[in-house]
Scaffold this active site. Structure first.
Site, PDB file in Angstrom:
ATOM      1  N   TYR A  85      -8.842  -7.123  12.598  1.00  0.00           N
ATOM      2  CA  TYR A  85      -8.246  -6.572  11.380  1.00  0.00           C
ATOM      3  C   TYR A  85      -8.214  -7.650  10.314  1.00  0.00           C
ATOM      4  O   TYR A  85      -7.879  -8.803  10.567  1.00  0.00           O
ATOM      5  CB  TYR A  85      -6.818  -6.050  11.625  1.00  0.00           C
ATOM      6  CG  TYR A  85      -6.252  -5.388  10.382  1.00  0.00           C
ATOM      7  CD1 TYR A  85      -6.516  -4.053  10.109  1.00  0.00           C
ATOM      8  CD2 TYR A  85      -5.513  -6.118   9.457  1.00  0.00           C
ATOM      9  CE1 TYR A  85      -6.044  -3.448   8.953  1.00  0.00           C
ATOM     10  CE2 TYR A  85      -5.025  -5.523   8.298  1.00  0.00           C
ATOM     11  CZ  TYR A  85      -5.298  -4.191   8.051  1.00  0.00           C
ATOM     12  OH  TYR A  85      -4.837  -3.598   6.903  1.00  0.00           O
ATOM     13  N   HIS A 134     -41.343  20.870 -10.946  1.00  0.00           N
ATOM     14  CA  HIS A 134     -41.366  20.032 -12.156  1.00  0.00           C
ATOM     15  C   HIS A 134     -40.719  20.754 -13.339  1.00  0.00           C
ATOM     16  O   HIS A 134     -41.029  20.447 -14.495  1.00  0.00           O
ATOM     17  CB  HIS A 134     -42.800  19.627 -12.524  1.00  0.00           C
ATOM     18  CG  HIS A 134     -43.548  18.968 -11.419  1.00  0.00           C
ATOM     19  ND1 HIS A 134     -43.436  17.635 -11.129  1.00  0.00           N
ATOM     20  CD2 HIS A 134     -44.421  19.476 -10.499  1.00  0.00           C
ATOM     21  CE1 HIS A 134     -44.209  17.327 -10.102  1.00  0.00           C
ATOM     22  NE2 HIS A 134     -44.813  18.433  -9.689  1.00  0.00           N
ATOM     23  N   LYS A 138     -19.333  28.798 -28.598  1.00  0.00           N
ATOM     24  CA  LYS A 138     -19.734  28.101 -27.381  1.00  0.00           C
ATOM     25  C   LYS A 138     -19.029  28.630 -26.135  1.00  0.00           C
ATOM     26  O   LYS A 138     -17.859  28.958 -26.150  1.00  0.00           O
ATOM     27  CB  LYS A 138     -19.433  26.601 -27.498  1.00  0.00           C
ATOM     28  CG  LYS A 138     -20.256  25.859 -28.524  1.00  0.00           C
ATOM     29  CD  LYS A 138     -21.721  25.785 -28.154  1.00  0.00           C
ATOM     30  CE  LYS A 138     -21.962  24.959 -26.918  1.00  0.00           C
ATOM     31  NZ  LYS A 138     -21.556  23.546 -27.072  1.00  0.00           N
ATOM     32  N   GLU A 179     -20.929  21.052 -14.872  1.00  0.00           N
ATOM     33  CA  GLU A 179     -21.118  19.683 -15.335  1.00  0.00           C
ATOM     34  C   GLU A 179     -20.220  18.714 -14.571  1.00  0.00           C
ATOM     35  O   GLU A 179     -20.630  17.582 -14.264  1.00  0.00           O
ATOM     36  CB  GLU A 179     -20.851  19.616 -16.834  1.00  0.00           C
ATOM     37  CG  GLU A 179     -21.915  20.360 -17.656  1.00  0.00           C
ATOM     38  CD  GLU A 179     -21.562  20.474 -19.127  1.00  0.00           C
ATOM     39  OE1 GLU A 179     -20.455  20.029 -19.510  1.00  0.00           O
ATOM     40  OE2 GLU A 179     -22.392  21.000 -19.891  1.00  0.00           O
ATOM     41  N   SER A 191       0.827  -1.214   0.000  1.00  0.00           N
ATOM     42  CA  SER A 191       0.000   0.000   0.000  1.00  0.00           C
ATOM     43  C   SER A 191       0.856   1.257   0.000  1.00  0.00           C
ATOM     44  O   SER A 191       0.334   2.365   0.053  1.00  0.00           O
ATOM     45  CB  SER A 191      -0.925   0.007   1.216  1.00  0.00           C
ATOM     46  OG  SER A 191      -0.171  -0.043   2.422  1.00  0.00           O
ATOM     47  N   ASN A 194     -19.077  26.825 -22.487  1.00  0.00           N
ATOM     48  CA  ASN A 194     -19.586  25.629 -21.823  1.00  0.00           C
ATOM     49  C   ASN A 194     -19.435  25.708 -20.306  1.00  0.00           C
ATOM     50  O   ASN A 194     -18.362  26.076 -19.805  1.00  0.00           O
ATOM     51  CB  ASN A 194     -18.864  24.388 -22.338  1.00  0.00           C
ATOM     52  CG  ASN A 194     -19.107  24.146 -23.815  1.00  0.00           C
ATOM     53  OD1 ASN A 194     -20.174  24.474 -24.338  1.00  0.00           O
ATOM     54  ND2 ASN A 194     -18.121  23.577 -24.492  1.00  0.00           N
ATOM     55  N   SER A 238     -15.515  25.369 -27.252  1.00  0.00           N
ATOM     56  CA  SER A 238     -15.612  24.187 -28.112  1.00  0.00           C
ATOM     57  C   SER A 238     -14.467  24.191 -29.116  1.00  0.00           C
ATOM     58  O   SER A 238     -14.054  25.248 -29.600  1.00  0.00           O
ATOM     59  CB  SER A 238     -16.951  24.202 -28.856  1.00  0.00           C
ATOM     60  OG  SER A 238     -16.947  23.273 -29.915  1.00  0.00           O
ATOM     61  N   ASN A 286      -1.910  -2.580  13.078  1.00  0.00           N
ATOM     62  CA  ASN A 286      -3.371  -2.528  13.110  1.00  0.00           C
ATOM     63  C   ASN A 286      -3.881  -1.276  13.812  1.00  0.00           C
ATOM     64  O   ASN A 286      -4.782  -0.600  13.318  1.00  0.00           O
ATOM     65  CB  ASN A 286      -3.929  -3.772  13.806  1.00  0.00           C
ATOM     66  CG  ASN A 286      -3.621  -5.054  13.057  1.00  0.00           C
ATOM     67  OD1 ASN A 286      -2.991  -5.029  11.999  1.00  0.00           O
ATOM     68  ND2 ASN A 286      -4.058  -6.179  13.599  1.00  0.00           N
TER      69      ASN A 286
END
Length: 470
Positions: free
Chosen positions: A317, A156, A283, A290, A23, A285, A277, A110
């Site tokens: 563990y 809605h 464009k 997003e 790790s 964006n 773009s 541990n």
């Protein structure tokens, strides 16, 4: 042999095992916390009579030097080190010889990793809180600048009732404030030190887990040594908070995407917080917004991954728990990238108040004002609803808005619809009438801003309070 477990083995591990088992490629970021816990453990060993004064001084000096080497990049690690604990013990032994091996007494990897990860999480949770506060501050600034700016309120995604843009922005502040509350509540449960739990059974050495806990900024030590090394609730719960933050950012991001579209035109993003773009020069964006939506899936996925890993694990563990760190690191890293970008996007966006005001009354959004007006004159709401619906239907047939209907047409629909109803057929009147706490009227919004401003000042104090004594 750098392994901490090689005593009974005649040969080294196979390369495939070594690669899978290691790790060190991701847990070296825990080194400052491991070294902090090591210094506390050295002092406990000294108080227990297991290190003399000279040995303690040498140990603390070597740990400081090792920490400096780690921070500067001068301490190199490899897959052979396996994990952060093994690597740092190697570095200590290189500096102290056999004395460096004394630090392992009374502790295990541990309880070390359980302690290190708690320290890391508690430290970085305050950074997450600070980033959330910055975003709230940006939303509050925009809300304060648009306290009385009318905008269509939607259900809605259809026009429902007029609201103020300040009110809508503050609606995004409230869940972020709840996220801060969750972090503070989480921290209370995370402030428990596992160090002293050993591998699972505690230690027969005369150690003092409570003293170690206090030195490391924890409120207490583990009440049960087996739970101390097995518990990862703190990691899962922090990932839940992170995922919830992601959901809230996703909702805000979706609204920014809509607001900045040609169809809405409510806002324009600053050039510094938008992209273009490669083929369409016109464009602009909303990539930050997003990505706020997209990152939420990743944050939810990290939570799910850890919960599935923890499911049905026997005490205490298990090597499965090696999989606890990367989801935590990934979620905190991604929020540390995302939150400042969203904050900058919100802080710098230009709000097109004229466009919003023009669209606020459209879609018969003042219909509820007629119904409420009738109720104030003694008409049962059931009947008022039907009458107002008839007004909307009539206007729809004529292709006009509510404020354009004639007095004669109103009277023809209901005797209750006198010309005085026009008092409420304006966006300004509708907003001014919303004065109850938490509502959208300018006066109520100013009250919200005052409350949030006080809360932010208190939250900044909490976020700036250092809990991990690095």
């Amino acid at each position: 042999m750098t392994k901490l477990w090689g005593g009974r083995f005649a040969g080294g591990p196979a390369e495939a095992l070594e690669m899978l088992n290691a790790s060190i490629t991701f847990d070296m970021r825990l080194a400052p916390y491991d070294l902090l816990a090591s210094r506390a453990h050295a002092r406990v060993l000294h108080r227990a009579g297991l290190l003399d004064d000279a040995e303690l001084d040498k140990m603390l000096t070597a740990l400081t030097e090792l920490g400096e080497a780690v921070a500067s990049g001068g301490f190199e690690v490899s897959i052979a080190d396996e994990d952060v604990h093994t690597a740092l013990e190697r570095g200590l032994v290189e500096r102290l010889g056999p004395l460096g091996g004394k630090l392992r007494a009374g502790r295990s990897r541990n309880d070390q990793i359980a302690t290190d990860l708690r320290l890391y999480c508690r430290d970085h949770a305050r950074g997450l809180a600070a980033d959330l506060i910055d975003l709230i501050d940006a939303l509050v600034a925009q809300a304060g600048a648009h306290v009385d700016a009318p905008v269509p309120g939607m259900t809605h995604l259809q026009h429902a009732q007029p609201v103020t843009f300040g009110h809508q922005l503050l609606a995004h502040v409230q869940p972020l404030l709840r996220d801060l509350e969750r972090l503070r509540d989480w921290d209370r449960r995370a402030a428990v030190s596992p160090l002293g739990s050993g591998a699972l059974a505690g230690s027969s050495l005369p150690l003092d887990p409570a003293a170690v806990a206090a030195e490391l900024g924890f409120d207490s030590c583990a009440a049960n040594s087996m739970d101390g090394v097995a518990d990862r609730d703190f990691a899962a719960e922090l990932l839940f908070v992170a995922a919830t933050v992601g959901i809230h950012l996703s909702r805000l991001g979706e609204e920014v995407v809509l607001w900045s579209s040609s169809e809405f035109g409510w806002i324009e993003l600053d050039d510094a917080y938008a992209t273009g773009s490669s083929i369409m020069p016109q464009k602009k964006n909303p990539d930050i917004a997003e990505l706020a939506r997209g990152k939420s899936g990743r944050l939810v996925g990290n939570l799910t991954a850890l919960l599935v890993t923890l499911k049905s694990l026997p005490l205490t563990y298990n090597k499965d728990l090696q999989e606890d760190k990367e989801p935590v690191f990934d979620s905190l890293d991604n929020l540390a990238l995302l939150l400042p970008a969203v904050t900058g996007m919100i802080r710098t966006m230009k709000v097109n108040t004229d466009v919003m005001a023009d669209s606020a009354p459209r879609g018969f959004s003042l219909a509820t004002e007629i119904a409420d007006w009738l109720v104030r004159r003694g008409v049962p709401f059931r009947d008022a609803h039907e009458v107002t619906g008839a007004v909307v239907a009539h206007c729809g047939k004529l292709g006009i808005e509510l404020d354009e209907i004639s007095d004669s047409d109103l009277a023809g629909i209901s005797e209750h619809l006198t010309p005085q109803v026009r008092e409420v057929l304006s966006v300004e009147g509708a907003l001014a009438g919303r004065t109850t706490p938490g509502s959208t009227g300018p006066t109520a919004v100013r009250s919200q801003l005052a409350v949030v401003g006080t809360a932010l000042a208190e939250w900044r104090v909490w976020a700036d309070t250092k809990v991990v004594p690095l």
